[in-house]
Design an enzyme around this catalytic site. Structure first.
Site, PDB file in Angstrom:
ATOM      1  N   LYS A   9       2.203   7.093  72.872  1.00  0.00           N
ATOM      2  CA  LYS A   9       2.488   5.656  71.557  1.00  0.00           C
ATOM      3  C   LYS A   9       4.275   5.682  72.453  1.00  0.00           C
ATOM      4  O   LYS A   9       4.700   5.707  72.698  1.00  0.00           O
ATOM      5  CB  LYS A   9       2.687   6.563  70.589  1.00  0.00           C
ATOM      6  CG  LYS A   9       1.600   6.651  70.041  1.00  0.00           C
ATOM      7  CD  LYS A   9       1.245   8.103  68.641  1.00  0.00           C
ATOM      8  CE  LYS A   9       0.011   8.322  67.824  1.00  0.00           C
ATOM      9  NZ  LYS A   9       0.440   9.095  66.619  1.00  0.00           N
ATOM     10  N   TYR A  49      -6.529   2.552  63.552  1.00  0.00           N
ATOM     11  CA  TYR A  49      -6.580   3.287  62.995  1.00  0.00           C
ATOM     12  C   TYR A  49      -6.407   3.168  61.473  1.00  0.00           C
ATOM     13  O   TYR A  49      -6.807   3.491  59.928  1.00  0.00           O
ATOM     14  CB  TYR A  49      -4.898   3.736  62.376  1.00  0.00           C
ATOM     15  CG  TYR A  49      -3.720   4.175  63.041  1.00  0.00           C
ATOM     16  CD1 TYR A  49      -4.471   5.661  64.010  1.00  0.00           C
ATOM     17  CD2 TYR A  49      -3.110   3.870  63.917  1.00  0.00           C
ATOM     18  CE1 TYR A  49      -3.825   6.031  64.556  1.00  0.00           C
ATOM     19  CE2 TYR A  49      -2.523   4.779  65.449  1.00  0.00           C
ATOM     20  CZ  TYR A  49      -3.051   5.713  65.216  1.00  0.00           C
ATOM     21  OH  TYR A  49      -1.806   6.617  66.472  1.00  0.00           O
ATOM     22  N   ARG A  85      -7.535  16.796  74.025  1.00  0.00           N
ATOM     23  CA  ARG A  85      -6.813  17.342  72.077  1.00  0.00           C
ATOM     24  C   ARG A  85      -6.035  18.725  72.132  1.00  0.00           C
ATOM     25  O   ARG A  85      -5.014  18.542  71.384  1.00  0.00           O
ATOM     26  CB  ARG A  85      -8.065  17.320  70.985  1.00  0.00           C
ATOM     27  CG  ARG A  85      -8.791  15.487  70.724  1.00  0.00           C
ATOM     28  CD  ARG A  85      -8.101  15.165  69.963  1.00  0.00           C
ATOM     29  NE  ARG A  85      -7.909  15.589  68.496  1.00  0.00           N
ATOM     30  CZ  ARG A  85      -7.088  14.666  67.555  1.00  0.00           C
ATOM     31  NH1 ARG A  85      -7.034  13.141  67.826  1.00  0.00           N
ATOM     32  NH2 ARG A  85      -6.971  15.338  66.530  1.00  0.00           N
ATOM     33  N   THR A  91      -1.305  17.665  65.184  1.00  0.00           N
ATOM     34  CA  THR A  91      -0.903  16.225  65.056  1.00  0.00           C
ATOM     35  C   THR A  91       0.509  15.913  64.122  1.00  0.00           C
ATOM     36  O   THR A  91       1.684  16.326  65.099  1.00  0.00           O
ATOM     37  CB  THR A  91      -1.296  15.930  63.590  1.00  0.00           C
ATOM     38  OG1 THR A  91      -2.796  15.816  63.890  1.00  0.00           O
ATOM     39  CG2 THR A  91      -0.856  14.631  63.851  1.00  0.00           C
ATOM     40  N   ARG A 102       2.153  17.070  72.595  1.00  0.00           N
ATOM     41  CA  ARG A 102       3.644  16.953  71.221  1.00  0.00           C
ATOM     42  C   ARG A 102       4.314  18.877  71.005  1.00  0.00           C
ATOM     43  O   ARG A 102       5.375  18.807  70.288  1.00  0.00           O
ATOM     44  CB  ARG A 102       2.639  17.391  70.214  1.00  0.00           C
ATOM     45  CG  ARG A 102       1.954  15.978  70.462  1.00  0.00           C
ATOM     46  CD  ARG A 102       0.604  15.481  69.525  1.00  0.00           C
ATOM     47  NE  ARG A 102      -0.087  14.864  69.078  1.00  0.00           N
ATOM     48  CZ  ARG A 102      -0.902  14.162  68.628  1.00  0.00           C
ATOM     49  NH1 ARG A 102      -1.649  15.092  67.350  1.00  0.00           N
ATOM     50  NH2 ARG A 102      -1.545  12.740  68.046  1.00  0.00           N
ATOM     51  N   ASN A 112       4.598  11.046  67.350  1.00  0.00           N
ATOM     52  CA  ASN A 112       4.364  12.503  68.062  1.00  0.00           C
ATOM     53  C   ASN A 112       3.331  12.221  69.815  1.00  0.00           C
ATOM     54  O   ASN A 112       2.748  12.784  69.514  1.00  0.00           O
ATOM     55  CB  ASN A 112       3.413  12.896  67.864  1.00  0.00           C
ATOM     56  CG  ASN A 112       2.251  12.200  67.002  1.00  0.00           C
ATOM     57  OD1 ASN A 112       2.092  10.830  67.306  1.00  0.00           O
ATOM     58  ND2 ASN A 112       0.828  12.883  65.906  1.00  0.00           N
ATOM     59  N   HIS A 115      -1.451   9.561  71.634  1.00  0.00           N
ATOM     60  CA  HIS A 115      -2.868   9.817  71.095  1.00  0.00           C
ATOM     61  C   HIS A 115      -3.883  10.016  71.670  1.00  0.00           C
ATOM     62  O   HIS A 115      -3.845   9.964  72.352  1.00  0.00           O
ATOM     63  CB  HIS A 115      -3.084   8.120  70.277  1.00  0.00           C
ATOM     64  CG  HIS A 115      -4.377   8.057  69.371  1.00  0.00           C
ATOM     65  ND1 HIS A 115      -4.956   8.339  68.189  1.00  0.00           N
ATOM     66  CD2 HIS A 115      -5.408   7.659  70.477  1.00  0.00           C
ATOM     67  CE1 HIS A 115      -6.641   8.434  68.155  1.00  0.00           C
ATOM     68  NE2 HIS A 115      -6.891   7.286  69.668  1.00  0.00           N
ATOM     69  N   GLU A 126     -13.165   3.777  70.324  1.00  0.00           N
ATOM     70  CA  GLU A 126     -11.945   2.939  70.465  1.00  0.00           C
ATOM     71  C   GLU A 126     -11.931   2.419  72.152  1.00  0.00           C
ATOM     72  O   GLU A 126     -11.179   1.813  72.517  1.00  0.00           O
ATOM     73  CB  GLU A 126     -10.753   4.700  70.559  1.00  0.00           C
ATOM     74  CG  GLU A 126     -10.741   4.658  69.251  1.00  0.00           C
ATOM     75  CD  GLU A 126     -10.067   6.002  68.748  1.00  0.00           C
ATOM     76  OE1 GLU A 126      -9.757   6.876  69.844  1.00  0.00           O
ATOM     77  OE2 GLU A 126      -9.656   6.784  68.284  1.00  0.00           O
TER      78      GLU A 126
HETATM   79  P1  ATP Z   1      -4.054  10.508  66.580  1.00  0.00           P
HETATM   80  O1  ATP Z   1      -5.022   9.919  65.609  1.00  0.00           O
HETATM   81  O2  ATP Z   1      -2.383   9.336  66.133  1.00  0.00           O
HETATM   82  O3  ATP Z   1      -4.038  11.345  68.325  1.00  0.00           O
HETATM   83  P2  ATP Z   1      -3.992  12.785  65.667  1.00  0.00           P
HETATM   84  O4  ATP Z   1      -5.377  12.760  65.445  1.00  0.00           O
HETATM   85  O5  ATP Z   1      -3.847  14.147  65.505  1.00  0.00           O
HETATM   86  O6  ATP Z   1      -3.106  12.028  65.873  1.00  0.00           O
HETATM   87  P3  ATP Z   1      -4.645  11.550  62.496  1.00  0.00           P
HETATM   88  O7  ATP Z   1      -5.552  12.363  61.511  1.00  0.00           O
HETATM   89  O8  ATP Z   1      -5.233  11.055  63.161  1.00  0.00           O
HETATM   90  O9  ATP Z   1      -4.203  12.574  63.642  1.00  0.00           O
HETATM   91  O10 ATP Z   1      -3.231  10.299  62.212  1.00  0.00           O
HETATM   92  C1  ATP Z   1      -2.887   9.113  62.752  1.00  0.00           C
HETATM   93  C2  ATP Z   1      -1.628   9.537  63.414  1.00  0.00           C
HETATM   94  O11 ATP Z   1      -1.277   9.008  61.238  1.00  0.00           O
HETATM   95  C3  ATP Z   1      -1.016  10.615  63.115  1.00  0.00           C
HETATM   96  O12 ATP Z   1      -0.581  11.050  65.392  1.00  0.00           O
HETATM   97  C4  ATP Z   1       0.707  10.888  63.272  1.00  0.00           C
HETATM   98  O13 ATP Z   1       1.291   9.991  63.607  1.00  0.00           O
HETATM   99  C5  ATP Z   1       0.224   9.583  61.230  1.00  0.00           C
HETATM  100  N1  ATP Z   1       0.363  10.259  60.058  1.00  0.00           N
HETATM  101  C6  ATP Z   1      -0.963  11.680  60.184  1.00  0.00           C
HETATM  102  N2  ATP Z   1       0.076  11.618  59.194  1.00  0.00           N
HETATM  103  C7  ATP Z   1       1.110  11.426  58.613  1.00  0.00           C
HETATM  104  C8  ATP Z   1       1.969  11.392  57.614  1.00  0.00           C
HETATM  105  N3  ATP Z   1       1.355  12.661  56.676  1.00  0.00           N
HETATM  106  N4  ATP Z   1       2.679  10.159  57.659  1.00  0.00           N
HETATM  107  C9  ATP Z   1       3.163   9.705  58.470  1.00  0.00           C
HETATM  108  N5  ATP Z   1       2.738   9.828  59.619  1.00  0.00           N
HETATM  109  C10 ATP Z   1       0.935  10.835  59.388  1.00  0.00           C
HETATM  110 MG    MG Z   2      -6.582  10.491  64.958  1.00  0.00          MG
END
Ligand code: ATP
Ligand code: MG
Length: 137
Positions: A9, A49, A85, A91, A102, A112, A115, A126
């Site tokens: 990112k 997203y 993962r 996350t 992370r 973080n 992705h 994706e």
């Molecule tokens: P990613 O999809 O980026 O790999 P992830 O799968 O671990 O991360 P997701 O639940 O898909 O987590 O959330 C996507 C992204 O949205 C997270 O990586 C984070 O940057 C952001 N995000 C998730 N929860 C929150 C939150 N509560 N507040 C702000 N940003 C958030």
């Molecule tokens: Mg995700």
């Protein structure tokens, strides 16, 4: 062979962590099959997203991912989706174990670093969204 979409990112690119992250996946034995440094359009960010469209943080998430270049990659290997993962960690970096990307480098839930696709269905969607099929075979 299984493939997954991994992206450094904007925070990870800005902090000079592309090499560190690529090295971790290489040392684990995964194969890099495609990669590009690119600035993300709002359209692509919103599509990537889309599952979070109704979440309160969606606007900030799109702002962040379009704020600077990202390093988009496709990696291949046995069980690469789930293993990547695990290597990324939880996350929220506050919950991510030391030794994970992370856990070692993440600042907060927005910044973080990385992705990774969360399932075979996500990986297929994706990879098709970010790359031309001919470039990642
Ligand atoms: P990613 O999809 O980026 O790999 P992830 O799968 O671990 O991360 P997701 O639940 O898909 O987590 O959330 C996507 C992204 O949205 C997270 O990586 C984070 O940057 C952001 N995000 C998730 N929860 C929150 C939150 N509560 N507040 C702000 N940003 C958030
Ligand atoms: Mg995700």
């Amino acid at each position: 062979m299984e493939k997954t979409f991994i992206m450094v990112k904007p925070d990870g690119v800005q902090r000079g962590l592309i090499g560190e992250i690529v090295a971790r996946f290489e040392k684990k034995g995964f194969q890099l099959v495609g990669a590009k440094l690119m600035t993300v359009s709002r359209e692509l960010a919103e599509e990537h997203y889309a599952e979070h469209k109704e979440r309160p943080f969606f606007g900030e998430l799109v702002d962040f991912i379009t704020s600077g270049p990202v390093f988009a990659m496709v990696w291949q290997g046995n069980n690469v989706i789930a293993t990547a993962r695990q290597m990324m960690g939880k996350t929220n970096p506050a919950d991510a174990l030391p030794g994970t990307i992370r856990g070692d480098f993440g600042v907060n839930v927005a910044m973080n670093i990385v992705h990774g696709s969360d399932s075979p269905t996500s990986a297929e969607r994706e990879i098709a969204l970010w790359f031309n099929e001919a470039d990642v075979n």
